[in-house]
Design an enzyme around this catalytic site. Structure first.
Site, PDB file in Angstrom:
ATOM      1  N   ASP A 917       0.836  -1.200   0.000  1.00 46.49           N
ATOM      2  CA  ASP A 917       0.000   0.000   0.000  1.00 46.49           C
ATOM      3  C   ASP A 917       0.866   1.242   0.000  1.00 46.49           C
ATOM      4  OD1 ASP A 917      -2.176   1.587   0.075  1.00 46.49           O
ATOM      5  OD2 ASP A 917      -3.053   0.739   1.877  1.00 46.49           O
ATOM      6  N   LYS A 986      -6.505  10.537  10.616  1.00 44.43           N
ATOM      7  CA  LYS A 986      -6.021   9.829   9.422  1.00 44.43           C
ATOM      8  C   LYS A 986      -6.890  10.085   8.204  1.00 44.43           C
ATOM      9  CE  LYS A 986      -5.093   5.310   7.445  1.00 44.43           C
ATOM     10  NZ  LYS A 986      -5.035   3.843   7.636  1.00 44.43           N
ATOM     11  N   ASP A1223      -4.388   2.678  -5.113  1.00 41.57           N
ATOM     12  CA  ASP A1223      -2.969   2.778  -4.759  1.00 41.57           C
ATOM     13  C   ASP A1223      -2.526   1.619  -3.871  1.00 41.57           C
ATOM     14  OD1 ASP A1223      -4.433   3.513  -2.572  1.00 41.57           O
ATOM     15  OD2 ASP A1223      -3.170   5.211  -2.014  1.00 41.57           O
TER      16      ASP A1223
END
Length: 1304
Positions: A917, A986, A1223
């Site tokens: 990741d 986050k 991604d």
């Protein structure tokens, strides 16, 4: 009362809870009907009540006598009076009391006679109207067989000269053949055009306003030709042409379409009529016009003289004869007839061979290596299946697509076959038989009505209703009725879905035999036991087989899709009826509707909803039928997908799929792709093909465990939704909804009850939605167990890739990903087991700041827990349940256990996908664009011994700001002490580079704060709800139930207590006193806060934190913010010039932002008028706010998709299995090291290009090079902005190749 039954009737309670005096909607049938009738408290004695009853009887008898006299006077032959049980008359307002009626009987008689005479007159008028309506229906049926004969074929020309010329020709037809008339028309047309061409634009007005209506007309003509209703298309063309305002809507392609239809039938007279209209409209014939005329001449075997004149005129118009065979799409039969006509005039003519396209070479420097001469070292991967196996799978997929739907067994718990269940199933079967008959009848009547409208020259739905057989439409409608949720569905949404299903079905191509032959040859490239002459990419191999390009079909306008779906929904409402005895066993056996149209409020809008009758929903639940029906394009494929060869050709075998998904009715993306040179799209086409060629299988062990929970009570903590039986129940005691009917309940209490009821209904709807989503996913997984399947991909307008199958794919939740593994395994090799261990620790989220070696060592320390989780997942220590991604962690535990127990772990064949990741990938791209050394270090672009965690760094910076504010006495900062963590910030940090606003960031932080169950600890605060222990996952869930994100099995435990103790939903926000709410900034010492409830600080704290997160990012990523501002300002100025932002990705994909000002579309009539907004209408001005806010994130998305595609293509060259979730890159454990190397190399190659300068040059050329707009102040500002490209820093991109934690 069960939760399900209560949920169905709760809408009625919601209306009853409105405070006194508030306007409300009428109650649904069968829901609290008595509440809305007037009631009076009666203190009359029994004697008075008897008199009142007698008075009512007398009045009713007087009415019956008057009615009999009226019928006799009208000469009715026979009157049958049914015996009526006389009941007590309701005391409607305006009725006289009994004593007054007796006292003034004589005076009342005249009043009664007058009143009832008026009523009888109105009844007579109503009967007359009904009689007229009935006669109209009968007349329509009489006209049914003759309506086509009444369609007008002769044009009504606006030019008097042309009209008289046409009349003269028609009268002298024997001496003047139609072929000569056509030749003369073609000869005269250019002279007419020369004088009218200049005036046309001024006369026709802005073309943009007419585009939507033109799309509707074009789709109407297309459907007429597809369904064999060419005379109807011609009739509508004539009707529109005869009116100057409507003639502006007609385009050359519409005239050509009708001409081509007549040419196929050899109807030269009608074709000439169209040429007359073409000339009358001032349009010049093109190659398609001449092709239709010549084809018709060929079919009729006409003389060579007329054909020569036609060819001569075509040459004078500057059109080449060869173009008829190269530039006009023709079938083999049409091409033969065209050639036959041409050879009559030119016997030696030879049609040119299909032009051999010059070798198309992609010019992107990033793809030069991919399309260079074949390297002997290139090793394209092959499937593990033989040619015979793949051919068998192709036949299975072909049968599925030809059937258009697939039925699978549901994984819901199997009920006992009791008498009640069997009776319910028998009842349903009988009802469906009736409904089919009723639907056939309603469809036929609807078609008759629409045909009548089309005969009058209006654009009707008649040809669309003829696209599918009545049997297919009935099947679709019954499937829709079966899937309708108990709480109903928005009529607009339902109409859209029904219209799309018809559109998708009509697109099915029918070239099965030819496809089968070519696909068999294509499989030689993929099968494990075959060879090809030269290894190549799948697209290149498919094109080498000489496969013709599939004709592209224009999408229907959204208004047509919704209007068609609305019409079908109304047919379903009228036809679906059931006996009233199903709802009330003692009621007479009359028929009642199955679907009700009601209104409800969603957010601040009032919307129409189609809602099934509760008795029908209960019947479905009792019958518990265990089947689900899906569209064939909504499930994974059973064979490798077709390679993508163009923007509209690839993926499914028979069902056309767009390479770039977009809102239905939007054409801007498709037009942009079609104008793009084909070679420029090769990178995207090949990447999508490679992603779709990955073969998958179901992880059976994980599926068994999930099904065990799903069929029990669910486990929301583990992502397994609870069943509807666990939905929130209605409040009891003093908070019960029925208390709102009591007079002593205050308006404030009613409002509180209404909010509580709405909250619980919202939770119930969300639970049902999650349950249905899980049911579809698990049922498909069970259906595909022990099978190999494929997930074809396409992309959105930014280039981001997605699987076409919406219900079962690897882009879903943790649970969805854990159910999938690669169908083709690979031995672990020397390092594969280590990568499995590292991946397992990554899934736990416990060692994000540790090195890879430390993570591997940690896995070894936990090996006992890992093996226990693999062996006893539900009865052991359940270590896996504490992971961030529990189901994937469990699947990885099982894989590690099998590997370590294998005789030789290096030889163990693993099917498990290992992920790598990106470390906040959006910020990585920004740091690389700006060569920002500080930002690059924060997101692991620089090599380091330990991974850098940007989320933790931002949290630390926010904590610094919080501490400073707390020292200054800011109470919100003081309350937040100890609560600022990586998890809280986050999501906001991750999405800020993708354009999240402060408002969106505040909602994200608010959600995280509400998940902290002890935030804030305030003395004297009440407990927000019941707490308990999860019987599946163990441990305690906090008060608040499933809305808090914790597990709750069952989610609501015991019935809810007092309303003050009910758990608040996530969406509910804390409320400050009004004086404090006015100040949303930093609350200093002067703002003394009252003693709040536990969630009071959440709202203000989220405002405070989102501000500090943005400030922290500004300090840490200064280069990033400057690039964002440049992109935002450029988009704002482009939008002010009247254009939408466009750019081209580094791989050559053209992109345009589909954000325009909303245009309201209204569809009137029927159940309700539907109004919806369309923001993709290119005729509208750009939406400046969305254009400027969307450009930075969309541009970064286009870069990360380019990086992913480059990685996919190079991994394919190396023989790797590769898939991605944006991604997050997946491959076998043995190949992680190779994929990591490719990933880093391609990131460096991508950002070694002058991306920002290339963007600046493209935007200047696209928006600032037109001399007509160069003097505009907006264009001048835009030019200055685009020339001032942000300066870059000193970061060396080559260091990324050595960064261990760039992707990890």
């Amino acid at each position: 009362m069960s939760a399900v039954r209560w949920g169905r009737g709760a809408a009625g309670f919601g209306r009853a809870l409105w405070p006194a005096g508030s306007p409300g909607l009428l109650a649904e049938e069968g829901a609290l009907g008595g509440v809305w009738s007037r009631k009076r408290s009666s203190t009359a004695s029994p004697c008075e009540q008897d008199r009142r009853k007698d008075w009512g009887h007398a009045e009713l008898l007087e009415v019956l006598k008057a009615r009999v006299r009226q019928l006799q006077a009208e000469g009715v032959a026979e009157v049958t009076v049914k015996r009526v049980a006389v009941a007590r008359a309701p005391e409607a307002g305006g009725a006289q009391p009994p004593r007054q009626a007796q006292a003034g009987a004589k005076g009342a008689a005249a009043t009664l006679s007058s009143r009832w005479a008026q009523k009888l007159d109105s009844d007579q008028q109503l009967m007359e109207k009904r009689k007229q309506r009935l006669e109209g229906k009968l007349q329509k049926r009489v006209e049914k067989g003759a309506w086509q004969k009444q369609l007008r074929l002769e044009p009504r020309l606006l030019s008097r000269k042309l009209a008289s010329q046409l009349q003269h020709w028609e009268q002298g037809a024997p001496r003047s053949p139609w072929e000569e008339q056509l030749a003369q028309l073609l000869q005269e047309a250019p002279h007419r055009l020369s004088s009218e061409a200049a005036a046309a634009p001024a006369d026709r007005g802005p073309e943009s306003r007419l585009e939507g209506q033109r799309q509707r007309l074009l789709s109407f003509f297309e459907c007429c030709l597809l369904t064999g209703h060419l005379p109807l298309a011609h009739h509508v063309l004539v009707t529109h042409h005869s009116k100057s305002q409507q003639q502006r809507l007609l385009t050359l392609s519409m005239y050509n379409m009708v001409m081509l239809g007549w040419a196929r039938q050899g109807s030269f007279k009608e074709l000439t009529y169209v040429f007359f209209m073409l000339k009358d409209a001032g349009l010049a014939p093109d190659l398609q016009s001449y092709a239709a005329a010549l084809q018709c001449m060929g079919r009729l075997d006409q003389d060579a003289g007329t054909i020569r004149r036609c060819l001569k005129q075509m040459a004078q118009d500057g059109l080449q004869l060869q173009g008829l065979f190269t530039a006009v799409p023709l079938s083999a039969e049409e091409r033969a007839e065209l050639l036959r006509a041409v050879r009559k005039a030119k016997p030696t003519f030879t049609p040119p061979r299909p032009p051999v396209p010059p070798p198309q070479v992609n010019t992107s420097p990033l793809l030069r290596e991919i399309y260079a001469k074949q390297d002997p070292a290139v090793s394209y991967p092959r499937l593990h299946l033989s040619l015979k196996e793949l051919q068998g799978l192709f036949q299975q997929q072909l049968r599925v697509e030809m059937a258009t739907t697939i039925t699978v067994e549901s994984v819901e718990k199997v009920p006992l076959l009791t008498k009640e269940v069997l009776h319910a199933r028998k009842t349903l079967a009988g009802l469906r038989t009736r409904w089919r008959t009723a639907l056939y009848r309603e469809l036929q009547e609807t078609k008759e009505s629409e045909a009548h409208a089309a005969r009058e020259g209006r654009l009707s739905l008649f040809p669309y209703l003829c696209l599918l057989s009545e049997k297919e439409i009935v099947r679709v409608l019954l499937q829709t009725l079966q899937a309708l949720p108990a709480q109903g569905e928005s009529l607009l949404f339902l109409a859209h879905e029904l219209g799309l299903r018809v559109f998708k079905r009509k697109q099915l191509r029918n070239e099965v035999q030819e496809l089968e032959q070519r696909y068999s040859k294509y499989l030689h490239l993929l099968a494990s036991d075959t060879q090809v002459a030269e290894p190549c990419l799948p697209r290149q191999h498919w094109e080498a087989l000489g496969v013709p390009e599939a004709p592209h079909e224009q999408p229907w306008p959204m208004s047509v899709v919704v209007q068609l779906g609305k019409q079908l929904a109304e047919v379903l409402v009228r036809a679906a009826q059931m006996p009233s005895s199903l709802a009330a066993p003692r009621s007479p056996g009359t028929l009642i509707p199955v679907l009700y149209h009601v209104y409800s409020f969603r957010s601040f809008r009032q919307i129409g909803i189609l809602k099934p009758h509760p008795a029908f929903t209960q019947l479905l639940e009792t019958a518990a039928e265990r089947t689900l029906t899906f569209e064939s394009t909504d499930v994974p494929m059973l064979c490798p997908p077709l390679p993508w060869t163009s923007p509209h050709s690839g993926a499914f075998l028979l069902s056309p799929t767009k390479m770039m998904r977009s809102v239905e009715g939007s054409q801007q993306h498709q037009l942009l792709l079609e104008r793009c040179p084909p070679a420029e799209l090769h990178g995207a086409l090949d990447a999508l093909t490679q992603l779709g060629n990955c073969a998958w299988r179901v992880n059976g062990r994980v599926l068994d465990l999930v099904l065990e929970l799903f069929t029990d009570k669910g486990c929301p903590r583990l992502g397994v939704p609870a069943p509807p039986s666990e939905a929130p129940r209605p409040p009891e005691g003093r908070q019960a909804p029925k208390r709102c009917l009591l007079p002593e309940v205050s308006p404030a209490e009613k409002a509180e009850m209404r909010r509580e009821l709405a909250r619980r209904l919202k939770v119930a709807r969300e639970m049902q939605s999650l349950r249905a989503d899980a049911l579809y996913r698990l049922s498909l997984a069970q259906h595909l167990r022990h099978r190999v399947f494929w997930l074809p991909h396409n992309m959105d307008f930014r280039g981001r890739t997605y699987p076409c199958s919406p219900h079962f794919n690897h882009l879903g939740s943790d649970l969805a990903r854990a159910l999938l593994e690669f169908a083709q395994g690979r031995p672990l090799g020397p390092h594969g087991l280590n990568w499995l261990k590292i991946h397992l620790v990554n899934l736990t989220g416990l060692k994000k700041r540790e090195s890879l070696q430390a993570r591997r060592d940690y896995a070894d320390e936990l090996m006992e827990d890992i093996l226990d989780s693999a062996d006893r997942p539900m009865t052991g220590r359940k270590w896996w349940m504490e992971a961030d991604e529990p189901w994937q962690a469990l699947a990885c535990c099982m894989e590690v256990a099998r590997a370590v127990r294998a005789p030789d772990p290096t030889a163990y064949v693993s099917h498990f996908p290992v992920h790598q990741d990106g470390s906040c990938n959006g910020l990585q791209h920004y740091a690389a664009l700006g060569r920002d050394s500080v930002g690059a270090a924060s997101v692991n672009l620089l090599p380091s011994d330990l991974p850098q965690d940007v989320y933790s760094e931002v949290a630390a910076q926010v904590e610094v700001f919080r501490r400073q504010d707390a020292e200054q006495g800011v109470q919100v900062a003081q309350v937040l002490e100890g609560f600022i963590s990586r998890k809280v910030v986050k999501q906001t940090v991750m999405t800020v580079v993708y354009g999240v606003t402060r408002y969106g960031g505040r909602l994200q932080i608010e959600k995280r704060l509400r998940e902290i169950h002890d935030f804030p600890q305030v003395r004297g605060a009440e407990t927000p709800g019941p707490a308990g222990r999860c019987p599946v996952a163990g441990g305690h869930w906090a008060a608040g139930g499933p809305d808090t994100g914790s597990c709750l099995c069952p989610p609501w435990g015991p019935p809810a207590g007092p309303m003050g103790a009910s758990p608040p939903p996530q969406s509910a926000r804390g409320h400050w006193p009004r004086a404090i709410r006015r100040s949303r900034g930093n609350l200093g010492p002067a703002h003394a806060l009252p003693s709040p409830s536990p969630q009071d600080f959440v709202w203000e704290a989220s405002h405070y934190l989102v501000r500090q997160v943005f400030n922290s990012l500004q300090e840490m990523f200064s280069g990033t913010r400057s690039i964002q501002r440049w992109l935002t300002e450029s988009a704002r100025l482009i939008s002010h010039t009247g254009s939408a932002v466009e750019w081209v990705t580094p791989l050559g994909i053209p992109i345009i932002q589909p954000y325009h000002r909303d245009s309201k579309v209204m569809i009137k009539g029927g159940l309700q008028s539907l109004t919806f907004s369309s923001s993709v209408d290119t005729s509208q001005k750009p939406n400046t706010l969305k254009q400027k806010n969307g450009f930075p994130p969309n541009f970064i998305h286009s870069l990360d998709s380019s990086h992913m595609m480059l990685t996919a293509l190079h991994c394919y060259r190396k023989g790797l299995t590769f898939v991605s979730v944006h991604d997050c890159f997946w491959t076998h454990a043995a190949d992680v090291a190779v994929m990591n190397q490719v990933c880093r190399e391609q990131f460096v190659r991508l950002h070694s290009q002058p991306i920002l300068h290339n963007l600046s040059r493209f935007l200047i050329e696209r928006f600032c090079s037109d001399p007509r707009t160069s003097k505009s102040i907006w264009v001048s500002r835009l030019t200055d902005t685009l020339l001032s490209v942000p300066k870059t820093g000193t970061f060396n991109l080559e260091q990324v190749k050595h960064s261990t934690y760039f992707f990890s």
